[in-house]
Design an enzyme around this catalytic site. Structure first.
Site, short mmCIF file in Angstrom:
data_model
loop_
_atom_site.label_atom_id
_atom_site.label_comp_id
_atom_site.label_asym_id
_atom_site.label_seq_id
_atom_site.Cartn_x
_atom_site.Cartn_y
_atom_site.Cartn_z
N CYS A 42 0.82 -1.22 0.00
CA CYS A 42 0.00 0.00 0.00
C CYS A 42 0.85 1.26 0.00
CB CYS A 42 -0.92 -0.01 1.21
SG CYS A 42 -1.93 1.48 1.36
N HIS A 457 -23.39 24.26 1.82
CA HIS A 457 -23.58 24.67 0.42
C HIS A 457 -22.54 25.72 0.06
CE1 HIS A 457 -25.62 25.85 -3.28
NE2 HIS A 457 -25.47 27.12 -2.90
#
Length: 478
Positions: A42, A457
């Site tokens: 990894c 948002h």
């Protein structure tokens, strides 16, 4: 030299080193044996370096885009890339991470023995030291380079990982490479042929294409990413086409030509053709690493090539444990880490079982793909009556501002109680939403929980809320 320890771990990849760190935190005397670099596949030649190369390729591709007619109004000169410097930058990241792992092991009192292990029995391992290596960590022994060390233990944890599958008629060597070599190129090939259109082949194939190489992908199945459903794969296939990646589906590789300059292939029509190639990446999968360290001497129960374990990662031999890729699918670093942490806690006397509600899987293709929990098809096979709802990235303001409107977020929930059982998504930077997906399933969230949570948002995460709202029948922005 002979050593005694409570826990002996073979393999210093994500599963092994996490198990060692947690065991050290819990006061368990621990020895970790690793013959190569800490961090395993990894950190050294897999997850981390591949994402670094993917990022570098994307940045270069953007620069090339800006040299043309960019709608953003950005204009640049035609860029070039120094691939040697790119690889050096990638290696710098790897070195910092592996060095950090070594420091954490030392901090938690884990003794690291550099060498190659061979199991003698369930309590005894012999380690042939690496020249110039030795032991590190608390209470480190003298340099064991070249020496053979015998280690006796109460608990043996096997974390040897996996290895790339080699085609017998196309062995690695010369111009035929695995992902390991593909991540450290000295030069870029003029033409790269990728054998296998799974996530490894497509991630690296796309990166090479963005770096300027011509790329051809050969896949035996009828579409790319054959493990995923058509709806998820469609945006990825469209992007490959727009990038100019050549696909040969329902085609099989036969081997290299006699001069080694072409790949012999049988295409979908049954015709044998040759594709000229400067380099060939074989990415047909990975298999558990079971050979070379005496595993057969334990005579453990197996699932094919993988070691069979229970939900505590116990093998068929008492006090012999196995985690990660050695135990089969899903071969994911984060699964190995979670298993390693659990085994350390069980040995310390804690009550634990490995029973996750879901394990996220991510393809870092372009666009990215995330799958968590049950797909609609899997839910149907289990006899679940489910609601399935999509929210397109094209209706998300943040996706528009990053020029990434291809893709969607999909939720799968039970119709009777609205319990969320699965999420799937495809799109730019969609991997960063995987935590929200898996957390909702692990915590037993219902559609109303996600739909009623205020999302910031403008963010991509709003697509998660909107998918849940759409499943409830009242999406606000579509």
């Amino acid at each position: 030299m002979t050593m005694e320890t409570t826990l002996l771990i073979i393999g210093g990849g994500p599963g092994g080193y996490v198990a060692a760190i947690r065991a050290g935190q819990l006061g368990i005397k621990t020895v970790l044996v690793e013959g190569a670099q800490l961090g395993g596949t990894c950190l050294n030649v897999g997850c981390i370096p591949s994402k670094a190369m993917i990022h570098a390729a994307e940045e270069f591709h953007k620069a090339c885009h800006y040299a043309g007619d960019s709608p953003l109004g950005i204009r640049t000169a035609t860029p070039s890339i120094d691939v040697g410097r790119t690889v050096a930058w990638k290696e710098g990241i790897v070195k910092r991470l592996t060095g950090g792992v070594g420091a954490l092991l030392k901090k938690n009192g884990v003794q690291v023995v550099r060498g190659w292990a061979r199991i003698l029995d369930g309590k005894t391992v012999e380690v042939r030291g690496v020249e110039g290596g030795g032991s590190t960590g608390a209470g480190a022994a003298n340099d064991a380079g070249g020496q053979t060390t015998r280690i006796r233990c109460e608990h043996l944890l096997l974390a040897t990982g996996s290895e790339a599958v080699e085609l017998p008629f196309m062995p690695f060597g010369g111009n035929v490479v695995s992902a390991t070599e593909a991540l450290s190129p000295e030069t870029l090939p003029g033409h790269l042929v990728v054998v296998g259109a799974g996530y490894i082949g497509l991630e690296l194939g796309t990166a090479y294409r963005k770096l300027g190489a011509r790329v051809t992908v050969v896949e035996a199945a009828g579409r790319v990413l054959p493990a995923y459903d058509d709806e998820l794969v469609r945006p990825v296939a469209a992007r490959l086409k727009s990038l100019g990646v050549e696909l040969h589906l329902e085609s099989s590789v036969l081997g290299m030509s006699e001069d080694g300059k072409s790949v012999r292939m049988k295409n979908a029509g049954g015709e044998e053709v040759a594709i000229e190639a400067d380099r060939v990446l074989v990415a047909v999968g990975r298999r558990p690493r079971t050979a070379g360290f005496g595993l057969e001497s334990l005579m453990l129960d197996m699932n094919g090539r993988a070691v069979r374990i229970d939900n505590q990662c116990r093998t068929s031999m008492r006090n012999v444990w196995a985690i990660g890729d050695l135990t089969g699918e899903p071969m994911l670093a984060h699964r190995a880490m979670a298993q390693g942490e659990m085994v350390a806690e069980i040995i310390a006397g804690k009550r634990r079982h490995f029973m996750p509600a879901a394990i996220p899987a991510v393809c870092f293709t372009d666009p990215e793909v995330v799958v968590v929990g049950l797909t609609p098809q899997e839910a149907a096979k289990q006899g679940l009556d489910c609601i399935v709802a999509n929210f397109p990235y094209a209706a998300n303001g943040r996706a528009m501002t990053i020029e990434g409107t291809e893709g969607f977020v999909r939720v799968v929930a039970r119709k009777d109680n609205h319990l969320i059982v699965g999420w799937q998504a495809v799109g730019s930077a969609i991997s960063e939403l995987s935590t929200a997906f898996v957390q909702s399933i692990e915590m037993g969230a219902q559609l109303e929980d996600v739909g009623g949570t205020i999302h910031a948002h403008p963010t991509l995460g709003e697509a998660v809320q909107e998918a849940a709202l759409r499943a409830l029948g009242h999406a606000l922005h579509i």
